[in-house]
Design a protein around this motif. Structure first.
Motif, PDB file in Angstrom:
ATOM      1  N   LEU A  84       0.894  -1.318  -0.013  1.00 24.34           N
ATOM      2  CA  LEU A  84       0.014   0.124   0.155  1.00 24.34           C
ATOM      3  C   LEU A  84       0.662   1.228  -0.129  1.00 24.34           C
ATOM      4  N   LEU A  85       1.801   1.290   0.757  1.00 21.19           N
ATOM      5  CA  LEU A  85       2.646   2.321   1.156  1.00 21.19           C
ATOM      6  C   LEU A  85       3.706   2.864  -0.158  1.00 21.19           C
ATOM      7  N   ASP A  86       4.080   1.805  -0.919  1.00 21.65           N
ATOM      8  CA  ASP A  86       5.236   1.904  -1.940  1.00 21.65           C
ATOM      9  C   ASP A  86       6.420   2.233  -1.394  1.00 21.65           C
ATOM     10  N   PRO A  87       6.981   1.587  -0.694  1.00 23.57           N
ATOM     11  CA  PRO A  87       8.512   2.234   0.359  1.00 23.57           C
ATOM     12  C   PRO A  87       9.418   2.818  -0.522  1.00 23.57           C
ATOM     13  N   LYS A  88      10.446   3.232   0.379  1.00 21.32           N
ATOM     14  CA  LYS A  88      11.578   3.783  -0.514  1.00 21.32           C
ATOM     15  C   LYS A  88      12.566   2.710  -0.977  1.00 21.32           C
ATOM     16  N   PRO A  89      13.199   2.942  -1.934  1.00 21.33           N
ATOM     17  CA  PRO A  89      14.002   1.938  -2.435  1.00 21.33           C
ATOM     18  C   PRO A  89      15.188   1.344  -1.746  1.00 21.33           C
ATOM     19  N   MET A  90      15.632   0.290  -1.754  1.00 20.50           N
ATOM     20  CA  MET A  90      16.837  -0.225  -1.036  1.00 20.50           C
ATOM     21  C   MET A  90      17.960   0.535  -1.200  1.00 20.50           C
ATOM     22  N   LEU A  91      18.911   0.475  -0.548  1.00 19.30           N
ATOM     23  CA  LEU A  91      20.269   1.273  -0.286  1.00 19.30           C
ATOM     24  C   LEU A  91      20.894   0.972  -1.710  1.00 19.30           C
ATOM     25  N   ARG A  92      21.630   1.661  -2.455  1.00 20.68           N
ATOM     26  CA  ARG A  92      22.066   1.348  -3.827  1.00 20.68           C
ATOM     27  C   ARG A  92      23.514   1.208  -3.568  1.00 20.68           C
ATOM     28  N   ALA A  93      24.116   0.044  -4.116  1.00 25.55           N
ATOM     29  CA  ALA A  93      25.554  -0.082  -4.040  1.00 25.55           C
ATOM     30  C   ALA A  93      26.291   1.071  -4.479  1.00 25.55           C
ATOM     31  N   LEU A  94      27.558   1.289  -4.362  1.00 29.85           N
ATOM     32  CA  LEU A  94      28.421   2.260  -4.887  1.00 29.85           C
ATOM     33  C   LEU A  94      28.678   1.846  -6.306  1.00 29.85           C
ATOM     34  N   ASP A  95      28.776   2.979  -7.148  1.00 32.31           N
ATOM     35  CA  ASP A  95      29.156   3.158  -8.514  1.00 32.31           C
ATOM     36  C   ASP A  95      30.681   2.559  -8.829  1.00 32.31           C
ATOM     37  N   PHE A  96      30.793   1.915  -9.550  1.00 31.58           N
ATOM     38  CA  PHE A  96      32.410   1.473  -9.768  1.00 31.58           C
ATOM     39  C   PHE A  96      33.465   2.460  -9.978  1.00 31.58           C
ATOM     40  N   LYS A  97      33.064   3.578 -10.269  1.00 30.80           N
ATOM     41  CA  LYS A  97      33.888   4.554 -10.643  1.00 30.80           C
ATOM     42  C   LYS A  97      34.282   5.381  -9.296  1.00 30.80           C
ATOM     43  N   LYS A  98      33.442   4.710  -8.113  1.00 29.90           N
ATOM     44  CA  LYS A  98      33.938   5.595  -6.677  1.00 29.90           C
ATOM     45  C   LYS A  98      34.857   4.543  -6.092  1.00 29.90           C
ATOM     46  N   LEU A  99      35.045   3.489  -6.520  1.00 24.20           N
ATOM     47  CA  LEU A  99      35.961   2.351  -5.893  1.00 24.20           C
ATOM     48  C   LEU A  99      37.373   2.436  -5.857  1.00 24.20           C
ATOM     49  N   ARG A 100      37.845   3.452  -7.290  1.00 18.89           N
ATOM     50  CA  ARG A 100      39.126   3.521  -7.565  1.00 18.89           C
ATOM     51  C   ARG A 100      39.410   4.800  -8.141  1.00 18.89           C
ATOM     52  N   ARG A 101      40.518   5.489  -7.787  1.00 19.12           N
ATOM     53  CA  ARG A 101      40.969   6.741  -8.535  1.00 19.12           C
ATOM     54  C   ARG A 101      41.288   6.287  -9.865  1.00 19.12           C
ATOM     55  N   GLN A 102      40.771   6.915 -10.877  1.00 25.29           N
ATOM     56  CA  GLN A 102      41.469   6.649 -12.230  1.00 25.29           C
ATOM     57  C   GLN A 102      42.207   7.849 -12.629  1.00 25.29           C
ATOM     58  N   VAL A 103      43.376   7.651 -13.043  1.00 25.01           N
ATOM     59  CA  VAL A 103      44.480   8.653 -13.330  1.00 25.01           C
ATOM     60  C   VAL A 103      44.915   8.339 -14.730  1.00 25.01           C
ATOM     61  N   ASN A 104      44.505   9.325 -15.502  1.00 24.33           N
ATOM     62  CA  ASN A 104      44.865   9.619 -16.792  1.00 24.33           C
ATOM     63  C   ASN A 104      45.842  10.432 -17.387  1.00 24.33           C
ATOM     64  N   ILE A 105      47.307  10.288 -17.186  1.00 22.69           N
ATOM     65  CA  ILE A 105      48.312  11.341 -17.763  1.00 22.69           C
ATOM     66  C   ILE A 105      48.572  11.141 -19.204  1.00 22.69           C
ATOM     67  N   SER A 106      48.459  11.996 -20.192  1.00 21.98           N
ATOM     68  CA  SER A 106      48.237  11.780 -21.514  1.00 21.98           C
ATOM     69  C   SER A 106      49.945  11.898 -21.906  1.00 21.98           C
ATOM     70  N   ALA A 107      50.043  10.936 -22.957  1.00 18.99           N
ATOM     71  CA  ALA A 107      51.571  11.170 -23.551  1.00 18.99           C
ATOM     72  C   ALA A 107      52.088  12.653 -23.734  1.00 18.99           C
ATOM     73  N   LYS A 108      51.247  13.504 -24.074  1.00 25.77           N
ATOM     74  CA  LYS A 108      51.948  14.838 -24.334  1.00 25.77           C
ATOM     75  C   LYS A 108      52.111  15.558 -22.790  1.00 25.77           C
ATOM     76  N   SER A 109      51.434  15.162 -21.821  1.00 30.31           N
ATOM     77  CA  SER A 109      51.721  15.904 -20.466  1.00 30.31           C
ATOM     78  C   SER A 109      52.805  14.993 -19.909  1.00 30.31           C
ATOM     79  N   TRP A 110      52.979  13.989 -20.104  1.00 32.26           N
ATOM     80  CA  TRP A 110      54.098  13.291 -19.638  1.00 32.26           C
ATOM     81  C   TRP A 110      55.524  13.542 -20.091  1.00 32.26           C
ATOM     82  N   ASN A 111      55.310  14.039 -21.540  1.00 34.85           N
ATOM     83  CA  ASN A 111      56.532  14.681 -22.127  1.00 34.85           C
ATOM     84  C   ASN A 111      56.927  15.909 -21.692  1.00 34.85           C
ATOM     85  N   ILE A 112      55.830  16.646 -21.384  1.00 36.58           N
ATOM     86  CA  ILE A 112      56.165  17.910 -20.801  1.00 36.58           C
ATOM     87  C   ILE A 112      56.856  17.974 -19.518  1.00 36.58           C
ATOM     88  N   ILE A 113      56.337  16.996 -18.487  1.00 40.78           N
ATOM     89  CA  ILE A 113      56.937  16.811 -17.179  1.00 40.78           C
ATOM     90  C   ILE A 113      58.238  16.337 -17.423  1.00 40.78           C
TER      91      ILE A 113
END
Length: 869
Positions: A70-99
């Motif tokens: 009757l009350l249409d309860p709130k949805p269950m707690l959602r699991a974390l998105d996979f993007k939040k489980l690890r920091r993704q680092v993307n240093i480009s080839a150009k940036s690496w050469n500049i460094i």
């Protein structure tokens, strides 16, 4: 009647479940569970039907109907998105050469606080402002200190030299000489040259005709005096018919006849007694007078010897005075050197015979150490002739002798002998006027070294003495060299733990080491810091001649540094560990004949290190697979939950699930921790369990006394359990047992709880998630498995790529919660419930069911007490 109510409720349950199952599988699961329970009760004798359970069942049915239909309860707690489980680092080839091409290379990054403190300590020359560098291994503190000191020391004045010379008055106490930079070696050569030239000059002087003539004049003069002295006594003896005979061993006064021949004993006996007495009397008189003259002659001999010595001294002094005057003029401002030169001059004059015995002086200088010319040697303790700026000394083996020096001994016919040339300096002597770096742990492990260092800093002097002699032990006879003034900045390298131990327990430590430079092991993640990090990696690559890294490899390495830091928002600066990864990746790249290090080699390195160390983990997983360790990953259980323990092996840390069970019954014993009772629970674990009692009291004991017996245990755990990271899991099991609501066994739980029901962050969260992930992977994923963690640990997530991939594919899940209410809802599928104004809880919630169970247990206990009365 009871059977009829059970039957009707059972039918209602079936009807509700039929409606709900299409929209909410979880609600249907609980409804069917209640239906099966009541059906089981109905199949027994009606007396076995418990009215309380029937009422509980009816409440659950009603609540589930209103909540899910009757009350249409709130949805269950959602699991974390996979993007939040690890920091993704993307240093480009150009940036690496500049460094690599333009970014300034930095020796140290992320240590501004430590470097500021270090710079203050170096600049402050006041007494007691020595430096304690605090940091963990791999933080780069040693390299940073060396680099910083090298730059700082270049602009400072180099200290002078120190040496020891013979004490001609008391050889047991060698004297120190302080000289300007590079002066010790020069002075050593000057003294050697002085001795050589002095011998040549003396030999020449004493071989000269002038010296021989003057010496002969002295002998002639005293010989003439001696003749004049004895002339009268000889004439008097002759006039009395006596002759005086002098030999080296005796003096004889002999009577003679008129012919001058000695009177024999036979002739003497033939003389009259009166003549005999006269002869004896005259002899005694002559003997007495001659003895008196001999005494006068001895005075003449003494005067002659003194005259000869004075002549020799005058000749010697004249021969070497010019040589000494040159040195005295050079060192006229150094009173210690002038005094030593005077001592050398006096000793040469007093021991001229040593210089005149052998004509080849060079043989004397290179002869055995016991040769007398050794007394003129200069024993150099510190030579700073090649030092540029202030000296920097790092003593990695700070034994007592290595720090303070020693007096060596040589064996001669089984006897240990020594002299001032066998005095050896230590690290304090070499660093005097500069900086001395010492690892504290090694310093404390060496007997007497720490006390000796404190004494040297307190007295501002270095004393060279045998350690056994200092502490009153028996030792061979040794020397007592003059203490050398000390002006040094001590830099101790150690861990934070050692710092606090010394600060609290050694009263001298805080007075001698007033500056603390604390090195961090991580820095904030930012674009600028990531670039600085990459530049340091590039520097390590160049310094060690490693293959170049491509941009994906450096990106992977930055991610790994975040994992080492155990934080998405931090970058580890423990470059020792990162350097090891680079070297191993270089090895794998060479095996594959690559011309650069790629992300594959970095990943292979990390995996290889993991594989080399995880044998114990695999053994435990095998025990779980074979059900030797009984871990359930399917279904739901009342009063049972999967917690996660962490095993730290030193080089490897991993998590693995532990079954936690709770049994609840009527009683007054309260919460019983079987681990504590069996002395397998540590203090922190005991604290966590006691907090649970506080939570239960605050939550359910506001309007009644909580009387129950609850036993809590880690199943199949036979070693000590420490920490409170499983306290939330223990609380969930207690709530499940009280509410009779089953807990999903495919969810593992980690997190500590406070008395207010808030979930607190815990350590090793990545290892715990990955440990449960490995168990699930071996058993086979069912699409529902996962780990429930504190929301405060979300920033600490740096999970392996394979875990992130499984989450992305829906095979595995990670939930982040902040309260016990959120967790119990996820684990049971039933709302936690809210406290109402009347003190009870919302109908048929978890807290409502727990509260009702506590009331039922109280009634049972009260009834039992009344029956006993």
């Amino acid at each position: 009647m009871y059977l009829l109510e059970v039957f009707l409720c059972s039918k209602i349950t079936q009807a509700i479940a039929g409606k709900v199952i299409a929209t909410h599988h979880l609600a249907a699961h609980h409804l069917n569970s209640e239906h099966l329970t009541c059906h089981r009760l109905a199949s027994k004798d009606q007396k076995a039907v418990d009215l309380d359970h029937l009422n509980h069942y009816q409440d659950v049915v009603t609540y589930l109907y209103f909540s899910y239909v009757l009350l249409d309860p709130k949805p269950m707690l959602r699991a974390l998105d996979f993007k939040k489980l690890r920091r993704q680092v993307n240093i480009s080839a150009k940036s690496w050469n500049i460094i690599k091409e333009k970014h300034p290379l930095k020796t140290l990054i992320g240590q501004d606080r430590a470097l500021q403190a270090f710079e203050f300590g170096i600049g402050n020359k006041s007494r007691g402002f020595n430096i304690y560098v605090s940091g963990y291994p791999g933080s780069g503190k040693r390299a940073a200190i060396n680099h910083f000191l090298e730059e700082k020391a270049k602009g400072e004045i180099s200290p002078g030299d120190w040496c020891y010379v013979n004490n001609f008055k008391e050889a047991y106490y060698p004297k120190k000489l302080g000289l300007q930079k590079g002066g010790a070696l020069v002075f050593k050569n000057e003294i050697a040259k002085l001795i050589e030239e002095a011998q040549i000059a003396l030999l020449k002087a004493f071989d000269s005709k002038e010296y021989a003539n003057k010496r002969q004049e002295i002998f002639d003069e005293f010989q003439q005096k001696e003749i004049s002295l004895f002339q009268d006594i000889y004439q008097k003896a002759s006039s009395n018919n006596f002759a005086i005979s002098r030999t080296p061993i005796e003096i004889r006064v002999i009577p003679i006849d008129d012919a001058g021949n000695p009177i024999s004993d036979k002739t003497f006996r033939k003389l009259s007694k009166k003549k005999q007495e006269k002869i004896i009397q005259t002899r005694d008189m002559l003997m007495m007078e001659f003895n008196a003259l001999l005494r006068q002659n001895r005075e003449l001999d003494k005067e002659r010897k003194e005259a000869v010595i004075q002549l020799e001294n005058d000749v010697a002094l004249y021969a070497i005075e010019s040589l000494l005057e040159e040195l005295k003029g050079k060192y006229k401002k150094n009173h210690e050197v002038i005094e030593h030169l005077e001592d050398v001059k006096n000793d040469i004059i007093e021991n001229l015979g040593e210089f005149l015995k052998v004509s080849n002086h060079k043989n004397r200088i290179t002869s055995a150490p016991t040769h007398r010319f050794l007394e003129y040697e200069i024993n150099i303790i510190t030579d700073n002739s090649d030092t540029r700026g202030a000296p920097i000394v790092m003593e990695l083996n700070p034994t007592y002798n290595n720090l303070f020096g020693k007096v060596e001994h040589e064996s001669d016919m089984g006897t240990l002998l020594t002299n001032f040339t066998l005095i050896r300096g230590g690290a304090l002597h070499r660093a005097n006027g500069g900086y001395l770096i010492i690892p504290l742990r090694e310093l404390l492990l060496n007997y007497f070294a720490w006390d000796g260092l404190k004494r040297a800093l307190q007295n501002n002097e270095v004393v060279i003495e045998d350690a056994s002699e200092r502490f009153g032990f028996l030792s061979t006879k040794s020397l007592k060299p003059d203490p050398i003034p000390l002006n040094v900045k001590i830099i101790l390298l150690g861990s934070p733990r050692l710092y606090y131990l010394l600060y609290n327990w050694d009263e001298d430590f805080k007075e001698l080491f007033k500056v603390k430079a604390e090195f961090d092991v991580s820095m904030d993640y930012s674009v600028a810091n990531a670039m600085d990090f990459a530049s340091v990696i590039f520097k390590i690559q160049n310094e060690n001649n490693l293959l170049p890294l491509d941009h994906k490899a450096i990106s992977h390495l930055v991610e790994q540094s975040c994992r080492i830091a155990k934080d998405q928002n931090k970058i580890s600066i423990r470059f020792g560990e990162l350097s090891d990864i680079l070297h191993e990746a270089h090895h794998y790249a060479q095996l594959e004949s690559r011309n650069q290090i790629t992300s594959d080699e970095i990943a292979k390195t990390i995996e290889a290190k993991y594989y080399r160390s995880n044998l114990i983990q695999e053994k435990i997983i095998d025990l779980i697979d074979r059900n030797t360790l009984m871990i359930e990953l399917e279904g739901s259980k009342i009063g049972q939950i999967n917690g996660i323990s962490v095993l730290d092996l030193g080089d490897f840390m991993f998590g693995h699930p532990n079954k936690i069970t709770v049994n609840v019954a009527s009683g007054k014993d309260g919460l019983i921790d079987i681990e504590r009772e069996s002395k397998l629970g540590g203090r922190l674990h005991t604290k966590g369990v006691l907090i649970l009692s506080g939570y239960l009291g605050e939550k359910y004991g506001q309007n009644k006394i909580i009387s129950l017996f609850a036993s809590l245990v880690f199943e199949q755990s036979y070693s000590e359990i420490e920490g409170d990271s499983a306290s939330s899991a223990e609380l969930y099991a207690i709530l499940s047992s009280l509410s009779q609501l089953p807990i999903k066994q495919w969810i593992a739980v980690s997190g500590s709880v406070n008395q207010k029901g808030e979930i607190q962050p815990v350590g090793a969260i990545n290892e715990k998630i990955e440990g449960f992930f490995e168990v699930c992977r071996h058993r086979g994923f069912n699409g529902k498995q996962g780990v429930m963690i504190p929301k405060g640990n979300m920033d600490h997530l740096m999970l392996k790529h394979e875990v992130v991939q499984a989450v992305e594919e829906g095979k595995f899940h990670v939930w982040a919660i902040s309260t016990i209410d959120e967790g119990i809802e996820l684990l049971t599928g039933i709302p936690a419930g809210k406290r109402l104004k009347n003190g009870s809880f919302s109908k048929n919630s978890v807290h409502y069911l727990v509260d009702k169970r506590i009331e039922a247990l109280n009634k049972i206990l009260s009834k039992s007490s009344n029956e006993k009365k």
